[in-house]
Structure formats: C-alpha cells, structure tokens
Design a protein around this motif. Structure first.
Motif, PDB file in Angstrom:
ATOM      1  N   ARG A 604      16.020  41.002  38.762  1.00 46.76           N
ATOM      2  CA  ARG A 604      17.088  40.069  39.717  1.00 46.76           C
ATOM      3  C   ARG A 604      17.791  40.923  40.873  1.00 46.76           C
ATOM      4  O   ARG A 604      17.471  42.038  40.753  1.00 46.76           O
ATOM      5  N   VAL A 605      18.643  40.086  41.167  1.00 44.47           N
ATOM      6  CA  VAL A 605      19.204  40.089  42.946  1.00 44.47           C
ATOM      7  C   VAL A 605      20.914  40.599  42.230  1.00 44.47           C
ATOM      8  O   VAL A 605      21.302  39.480  41.625  1.00 44.47           O
ATOM      9  N   ARG A 606      21.712  41.665  42.822  1.00 45.64           N
ATOM     10  CA  ARG A 606      22.589  41.511  42.768  1.00 45.64           C
ATOM     11  C   ARG A 606      24.006  41.552  43.775  1.00 45.64           C
ATOM     12  O   ARG A 606      22.747  42.766  44.374  1.00 45.64           O
ATOM     13  N   LEU A 607      25.118  41.198  44.317  1.00 45.58           N
ATOM     14  CA  LEU A 607      25.832  41.362  45.583  1.00 45.58           C
ATOM     15  C   LEU A 607      26.467  41.426  44.583  1.00 45.58           C
ATOM     16  O   LEU A 607      27.923  40.777  44.025  1.00 45.58           O
ATOM     17  N   TRP A 608      27.039  42.962  45.805  1.00 45.49           N
ATOM     18  CA  TRP A 608      28.701  42.943  45.907  1.00 45.49           C
ATOM     19  C   TRP A 608      29.070  43.200  46.670  1.00 45.49           C
ATOM     20  O   TRP A 608      28.276  43.273  47.881  1.00 45.49           O
ATOM     21  N   VAL A 609      30.640  42.763  46.729  1.00 44.66           N
ATOM     22  CA  VAL A 609      31.578  42.962  47.278  1.00 44.66           C
ATOM     23  C   VAL A 609      32.668  43.960  47.279  1.00 44.66           C
ATOM     24  O   VAL A 609      33.201  43.429  46.236  1.00 44.66           O
ATOM     25  N   GLY A 650      40.351  49.556  45.049  1.00 44.31           N
ATOM     26  CA  GLY A 650      40.501  48.187  45.031  1.00 44.31           C
ATOM     27  C   GLY A 650      39.691  47.838  44.094  1.00 44.31           C
ATOM     28  O   GLY A 650      39.761  47.711  43.025  1.00 44.31           O
ATOM     29  N   LYS A 651      39.067  46.644  44.520  1.00 44.10           N
ATOM     30  CA  LYS A 651      37.739  46.153  43.200  1.00 44.10           C
ATOM     31  C   LYS A 651      36.658  45.833  44.515  1.00 44.10           C
ATOM     32  O   LYS A 651      36.283  46.092  45.723  1.00 44.10           O
ATOM     33  N   ALA A 652      36.114  46.005  43.545  1.00 39.60           N
ATOM     34  CA  ALA A 652      34.125  45.332  43.329  1.00 39.60           C
ATOM     35  C   ALA A 652      34.263  44.072  43.415  1.00 39.60           C
ATOM     36  O   ALA A 652      34.296  43.943  41.635  1.00 39.60           O
ATOM     37  N   VAL A 653      33.874  42.932  43.167  1.00 40.72           N
ATOM     38  CA  VAL A 653      33.501  41.886  42.870  1.00 40.72           C
ATOM     39  C   VAL A 653      31.875  41.459  43.273  1.00 40.72           C
ATOM     40  O   VAL A 653      31.621  42.245  44.125  1.00 40.72           O
ATOM     41  N   TRP A 654      31.206  40.799  41.801  1.00 40.06           N
ATOM     42  CA  TRP A 654      29.870  41.299  42.202  1.00 40.06           C
ATOM     43  C   TRP A 654      29.148  39.834  41.261  1.00 40.06           C
ATOM     44  O   TRP A 654      30.172  38.916  40.501  1.00 40.06           O
ATOM     45  N   ARG A 669      26.377  34.572  31.255  1.00 33.48           N
ATOM     46  CA  ARG A 669      27.588  33.674  32.181  1.00 33.48           C
ATOM     47  C   ARG A 669      28.530  34.448  30.901  1.00 33.48           C
ATOM     48  O   ARG A 669      29.299  33.975  30.290  1.00 33.48           O
ATOM     49  N   THR A 670      29.401  35.175  32.517  1.00 37.24           N
ATOM     50  CA  THR A 670      30.280  35.404  32.295  1.00 37.24           C
ATOM     51  C   THR A 670      31.594  35.791  32.245  1.00 37.24           C
ATOM     52  O   THR A 670      32.142  34.361  33.399  1.00 37.24           O
ATOM     53  N   ASP A 671      32.803  35.183  31.961  1.00 35.23           N
ATOM     54  CA  ASP A 671      34.183  35.220  32.108  1.00 35.23           C
ATOM     55  C   ASP A 671      34.615  36.113  33.529  1.00 35.23           C
ATOM     56  O   ASP A 671      33.771  37.338  33.975  1.00 35.23           O
ATOM     57  N   LEU A 672      35.647  36.484  34.151  1.00 37.56           N
ATOM     58  CA  LEU A 672      35.948  36.387  35.606  1.00 37.56           C
ATOM     59  C   LEU A 672      36.283  38.233  35.100  1.00 37.56           C
ATOM     60  O   LEU A 672      36.082  38.891  35.531  1.00 37.56           O
ATOM     61  N   PHE A 673      36.577  38.038  34.008  1.00 39.22           N
ATOM     62  CA  PHE A 673      36.918  40.035  33.478  1.00 39.22           C
ATOM     63  C   PHE A 673      35.961  40.443  32.204  1.00 39.22           C
ATOM     64  O   PHE A 673      35.640  41.701  31.671  1.00 39.22           O
ATOM     65  N   ALA A 674      34.602  39.888  32.428  1.00 40.25           N
ATOM     66  CA  ALA A 674      33.909  40.283  31.587  1.00 40.25           C
ATOM     67  C   ALA A 674      32.866  41.944  31.870  1.00 40.25           C
ATOM     68  O   ALA A 674      33.476  42.597  33.066  1.00 40.25           O
ATOM     69  N   GLU A 675      32.661  43.010  31.296  1.00 39.77           N
ATOM     70  CA  GLU A 675      31.766  43.899  31.151  1.00 39.77           C
ATOM     71  C   GLU A 675      31.101  44.044  31.919  1.00 39.77           C
ATOM     72  O   GLU A 675      30.081  42.755  31.865  1.00 39.77           O
ATOM     73  N   PRO A 676      30.155  44.559  33.248  1.00 39.75           N
ATOM     74  CA  PRO A 676      29.202  44.828  33.685  1.00 39.75           C
ATOM     75  C   PRO A 676      27.937  44.301  33.161  1.00 39.75           C
ATOM     76  O   PRO A 676      28.357  44.764  31.901  1.00 39.75           O
ATOM     77  N   PRO A 677      26.865  44.701  33.590  1.00 37.89           N
ATOM     78  CA  PRO A 677      25.289  44.403  32.801  1.00 37.89           C
ATOM     79  C   PRO A 677      25.422  45.266  32.123  1.00 37.89           C
ATOM     80  O   PRO A 677      25.592  46.751  32.445  1.00 37.89           O
TER      81      PRO A 677
END
Length: 687
Positions: A604-609, A650-654, A669-677
């Motif tokens: 799969r592909v993951r995008l981080w900002v 800061g933070k990173a949204v993925w 599908r996780t909510d906003l504060f879910a743990e990373p994969p």
C-alpha cells in the motif's frame, strides 16, 4: 588607407584589401591571424605598439592611436599610423577593436632619413620600455614567467627562443620556456648549480656568456651536446639574473640567423636581464609573503571536518590574492549533543593578519559555546560578548545553524551576515528569510544581543549552502547580482557537495577576480530513497512558494506511476492537496511531504504531511451551505485509513491508500487519534 576588425575573443584580425596593402601583404598570403601581420613589424616596433594597446585596454580607454614602422618586402621601412576604437561589454571587458591603418610616410618623411645610430637607440629604448611596462604588472613568479613566454614575450628581446630558470637552494629549476624547439631541453629542467651547463655556469659565476657557434658550445659543455642539433638556433645568450648582489635565476635567449653580438647587443641583453632579475626578486618575495599569510590563515581553520552519519559536508577556503592581506573569513563544523551538527561561516572585519588572529580566537570561542549545547541565539550572544571584550575594534558577521540529521530540523541565526541557500531535491534553489541581528561585537556595544531564530527544514537529499561575501561580491556591482549568480550556479551545479563546492569556486570566486577571501560550507542531508521494495520520496513545500503545490503534485504523480500505483494518482493528489493546503493556510510555516510504499501486510501507499503546528485537525460535519470543513471528510472518503501523530515540534498527518483488489483488515478505518499501523514508519523528515 584601409580598415581592420579585431575580434579579441576569437583571436582573429580581418583587413580589407587596402589594409593589407598598407602592410605589403597580398590577400592570398593572409590567414586572418594577428601573428601573420606581426611578421611585417620589426620586434622593437611590435613591443612599442603592443604597449600602447595594452595600456588602452587596461585603463578603460575607448580608443588608441600610434605611429610605428612596417618592414616592406624590399626591406625598406614604412611609417604607418593606426587608430583603433575599443568596444567593451557591460562589465567593461574589451571584446572587439575596429579601426583604420594608413601609410604615413608622407607626413613623417623626416623620420625616413634618421641616422642608423638614432635608429639603434630607438630600438633599444623601445625594447627596454616594453619589457619594463610588461613586467611592472607581474606580481608572482608565475606572472613573470607568463610575461616572458606569453604573447610578445620573446619579441621584446628580439629572440626566437627563451628559457627562464629560478635558483632554489643549490639547484637551478627551469620554470618557463618558449620557442619552437625549446621542448628539447625538458630533461634539463632541474639540475645542480655547477659548470656542466652554460646557464648554470652563468648563474654560478655571475658572468654572461654570448655564443655564436652552438657546435663549439657543445664541445665546451658535453652534457648539452646531445640537445644542440634539436634546438635549431644559431646563437645564444646565457644571462645571470642578479638582484641585490644575489643570483635569483638565469635567462637564456636563443636566436636564428645571428652571427655576432655587438657591444650594443650585449649591453641591451644585460640591461634586460637586470630588469627581469628585479621583477623576479620582487615576485619571489611576494610569493614568500603570500605563503606566510595563507599558512597563518590555514592554521586558524579546522584541520579536519568531522564525518557524520546521514550527512555529506564539503568546505572550501580561498585566500584573496594580495600578499599578506589575508582576511578573517572562516568556517567550522561542530559535533553537538543529541546527534546534532553545528555549521557556521563568518567574516571578521579587515584584510590583514590581525583579522586572521581575531578570527582564530572567535572561532574557538564560538565552537566552545556551541559544544555546550546552547541554543543558536545564545551561542551568538555569548560570542558577541567575547569579541567585545577582546582588545580590538574589529567586529564580525556570521551565520550559524544547528542541524538535526535525524529529523531534518534546522535552527538558524545570523549576525549581519548573508543568509543561507537551500538546494531542493528537484533542483530548485531557495533563499530562506532569516531575520538577522547586529554583527558580533557591535551587538554588545549597542546593548542589542537579540539574534532571532528561524526554523527551517532539510528533507533528505537537500543541501544547505553557507558562504561569505567574497563569493558574491564583484567590485562595482550590486551584491544582488552576485546573489543571483550564486543561486544560478547552485542550481546548475552537480549534486555532490564536493563537486558543487569546486563548481562554485571555479565559476564565481575566480570570476570576481579573487580580490577577497572566501569561506564556503555545504551540508547535504543524505538522500532517503527507501528500498526497491519500499521506495520513498520527500519534498518540502515552502509557505511563500506559489509553485510548490503544483510541483508536489507532479512529483507524486511521477512517483506513483514509477512504482506501479497509477490507479491511485487522483486520490493521493486530492488528499495531498487538502493536507498541504491546510498547513499553508492555517500554520506559520511550510510542510514536509513524504510518500512511501509499505509492503506488509499488504502492499500500500502512505502519504505523510508534517508541519510545525501542534494543533490537531478535527473532523467536522459542516452544513450544506458551509464553504469549508470538508477536507478530512474527503481524506476519509478516498483513503483506507488515516491518523495523526504528535511530534516534538509539531505533528504529522498520514493517510494510506490500497490499490483495488488488495485486502486489508476490517478495522482499517480509524478515527482521528488512532494508533499508527502495525509496521511503524520511519521518522518522516522535517523541513
């Protein structure tokens, strides 16, 4: 009367038919080269007219004029007049000369009956004057050698070959040679000062030797005999170069078609040798002072640059070409606590050994303050205080940055100095806006030790470029032109820091004329392409760069197509646009974008900002008439899962994207504060 067009860049000299007639040349005899015309001009006249042209070129004049003599086919001398107009570019460099030449015999008839004695005196005067003027501009030993062997060098002596030797200890070292057959003497370029060779003997005894039979010379000096036939000359003069009663070198002149040396010729050769000896001694002293000054400067700079995992660093120092007038420019690379690196370039006011000494003390003090782990602003404040307490009126400028190689975070400050350049992975070059404080020393004197800190980000593969003003300043031009030139050179240069440092030195420092010393430091964060199974790209989008979003979309599309995920391009571009737009609109900095492939448990592909704001995005449910608030709804709709991770600054949204046909667990599908994969990502780079 005829016209000429002299292209200085191409080295061609064109005449019309009338112009060729002035020199008694037929069109089929002329090849368009200046050297062909000079065959019609006696050597002493050539030296004189060359001096007139050279003076006009160097002093910035727009034209010149002179009378000189031309030797016609029948041996008669003809007075000729030349008038040339010099065309220059915007920088004042001459590139073309256009003008006229004419037979001036009728207006200078009285000179055609000049006595042989007077003609000889004028010949001697012209040769001495031309040689003196040419050597007056020679500063180094290399300059002296270039004058003697360059254009018009041998003609100033009326010679067909020339060898210049320099005394070094107990040996005579040949440092320059000119003439068609002089390469035959290459094997004798370094030999002891003894009587086995005529030039060494002349230096050793201080007595000149004039030879009109090279065969007899070979009998006197058997070591030279094997080379006599290859020289293709008929006579020679071996002259000692003596300055202040000390031999500094030797000069050998070779002639074709000469059968004797008159008393006048011998005196002329000895006089020219005296001029060369004085110039050579002055050049030797200059080189010695130069070596002392550059040695002092070099001793003040770091002997070695530390090696850091995750970074490539290149440094260069170039001393100004001015005797003892070295400057106070410096660079340093400092290992800091918690795996960080400190880099600094600076410049102490002045161009002398005192500036170099102050630089050495200041560099060590700044290094000590940085090594204690203080923030950049504190480091410069303490360095300013240290400089103000020294017994000196000098001030200093510098730019200092702390780089975290793990995250890519950069904390930079500057004190009256040039800001850095950043070369991005796609070749673009940025100039971060670093708010600056006063120069070190002055900041303390004016009780203003505020050095505002600027936060930057260096993604893998990007390069930080720091330099002093000698790399961007050209006398007479605005420094903005030099900054633009540096930006263009960084953009067009190679990717390796070492290769880029050499490229900048060659294209800028040498271009400006080497009138100021230069310190240059380049730090490149190691590229992070991932692996063939899990590739990765990084990109920084500056808040003030209007093209950044468009370029990021191009980079994402290209990467996804290369990795075999073309079907995800639209969804990833949409999510990236939403996340980047949110950062650029609602935070005070730029964003770091990372796109990577995660091969397990499903490819799969993951995008981080990543950004520097600690405010977390929150999913809202906007009404039908709302004009905003749907960004996270769109991301949730197009991605398989998403979340946010806090970072220290800061933070990173993925968000993740799974190609159609691949399977992933139902709880994807996780909510906003879910743990990373399950497979934690590597730390994404900071800007």
């Amino acid at each position: 009367m005829g016209s000429f067009d002299w292209d200085l860049d191409a080295g061609t000299l064109e005449f019309d038919d009338a112009g060729l007639a002035v020199f008694d040349l037929r069109p089929e005899e002329y090849d368009g080269l200046p050297g062909t015309v000079s065959t019609r001009v006696p050597p002493e006249e050539g030296v004189r007219i060359a001096a007139v042209i050279e003076e006009a070129m160097q002093t910035g004049r727009s034209s010149y004029g002179a009378y000189f003599q031309v030797r016609r086919r029948n041996g008669h001398r003809q007075w000729t007049h030349v008038r040339g107009r010099i065309l220059r570019d915007k920088r004042g460099t001459a590139y073309r000369v256009i003008g006229i030449v004419r037979n001036a015999s009728t207006e200078l008839t009285e000179f055609t009956v000049i006595s042989p004695l007077e003609a000889g005196r004028r010949r001697i005067t012209g040769m001495v004057q031309g040689t003196t003027e040419a050597l007056s501009k020679a500063v180094t030993v290399d300059d002296v050698a270039a004058v003697l062997t360059g254009t018009g060098g041998m003609e100033r002596f009326g010679a067909d070959g020339l060898v210049l030797g320099l005394v070094e200890g107990g040996v005579l070292k040949v440092i320059a040679a000119a003439g068609d057959s002089m390469e035959a003497l290459e094997e004798l370029s370094l030999h002891r000062l003894d009587d086995s060779l005529p030039l060494a003997e002349a230096v050793l005894t201080g007595q000149a030797r004039f030879v009109t039979s090279l065969a007899e010379l070979g009998d006197t000096f058997p070591r030279l005999a094997p080379y006599i036939q290859s020289l293709e000359v008929d006579a020679a003069a071996f002259l000692p170069l003596i300055a202040q009663a000390r031999p500094v070198g030797g000069l050998a002149l070779f002639f074709r078609g000469r059968s004797d040396f008159s008393a006048e010729d011998r005196n002329l050769c000895l006089g020219l040798a005296g001029i060369v000896a004085q110039s050579l001694q002055r050049a030797i002293l200059f080189d010695q002072e130069r070596e002392f000054a550059t040695g002092l400067q070099a001793s003040m700079l770091p002997r070695h640059v530390p090696v850091f995992t995750g970074a490539e660093i290149a440094v260069r120092y170039h001393a100004a070409w001015g005797g003892r007038e070295v400057g106070g420019d410096w660079y340093d690379v400092i290992a800091l606590p918690r795996g960080r690196v400190g880099v600094v370039v600076g410049d102490v006011q002045g161009h002398d050994t005192h500036a170099a000494a102050i630089m050495g003390q200041l560099r060590i003090a700044l290094r000590a303050y940085a090594g204690e782990g203080h923030p950049p602003a504190t480091v410069l404040a303490r360095a300013s205080r240290f400089l103000a307490e020294l017994d000196t009126e000098r001030f200093a400028t510098c730019t200092y940055a702390q780089v975290d190689l793990e995250s890519g975070g950069v904390r930079a400050v500057r004190a009256g100095h040039l800001g850095p350049f950043i070369r991005h992975t796609d070749g673009r070059v940025g100039r971060p806006n670093l708010r600056g404080g006063l120069p070190l020393g002055l900041a303390t004197e004016f009780d203003d030790e505020e050095f505002p800190e600027t936060r930057l980000d260096l993604v893998p593969g990007e390069m930080l470029v720091l330099c002093t003003d000698g790399l961007v300043e050209e006398p007479g031009l605005d420094i903005a032109a030099g900054m633009d030139a540096l930006e263009a050179a960084v953009r067009a240069g190679p990717e390796s820091p070492d290769a880029l440092a050499d490229h900048l030195s060659a294209s800028l420092w040498e271009r400006w004329g080497t009138g100021d010393d230069v310190a240059l430091l380049l730090l490149r964060r190691a590229p992070d392409p991932g692996t063939p199974q899990a590739p990765r790209i990084h990109q920084y989008i500056h808040q003030a760069d209007p093209e950044g979003l468009a370029e990021s979309r191009v980079a994402l599309r290209r990467a996804l197509e290369d990795w075999g995920f073309a079907e995800l391009v639209d969804d990833v571009e949409l999510a990236a646009g939403e996340l980047l737009g949110n950062v650029l609109l609602h935070t005070e900095g730029g964003a770091v974008l990372t796109l990577e492939v995660l091969p397990q448990p499903v490819r799969r592909v993951r995008l981080w900002v990543k950004d520097r704001s600690s405010v977390r995005p929150r999913r809202r449910t906007p009404g039908e008439a709302a004009t905003s608030g749907r960004g996270l709804m769109l991301i949730e709709a197009v991605s398989s899962r998403w979340g946010v991770e806090p970072r220290g600054d800061g933070k990173a949204v993925w968000c993740e994207f799974v190609p159609e046909g691949s399977r992933i667990e139902e709880n994807a599908r996780t909510d906003l504060f879910a743990e990373p994969p399950v497979v934690p990502p590597e730390e994404p780079p900071e800007d």
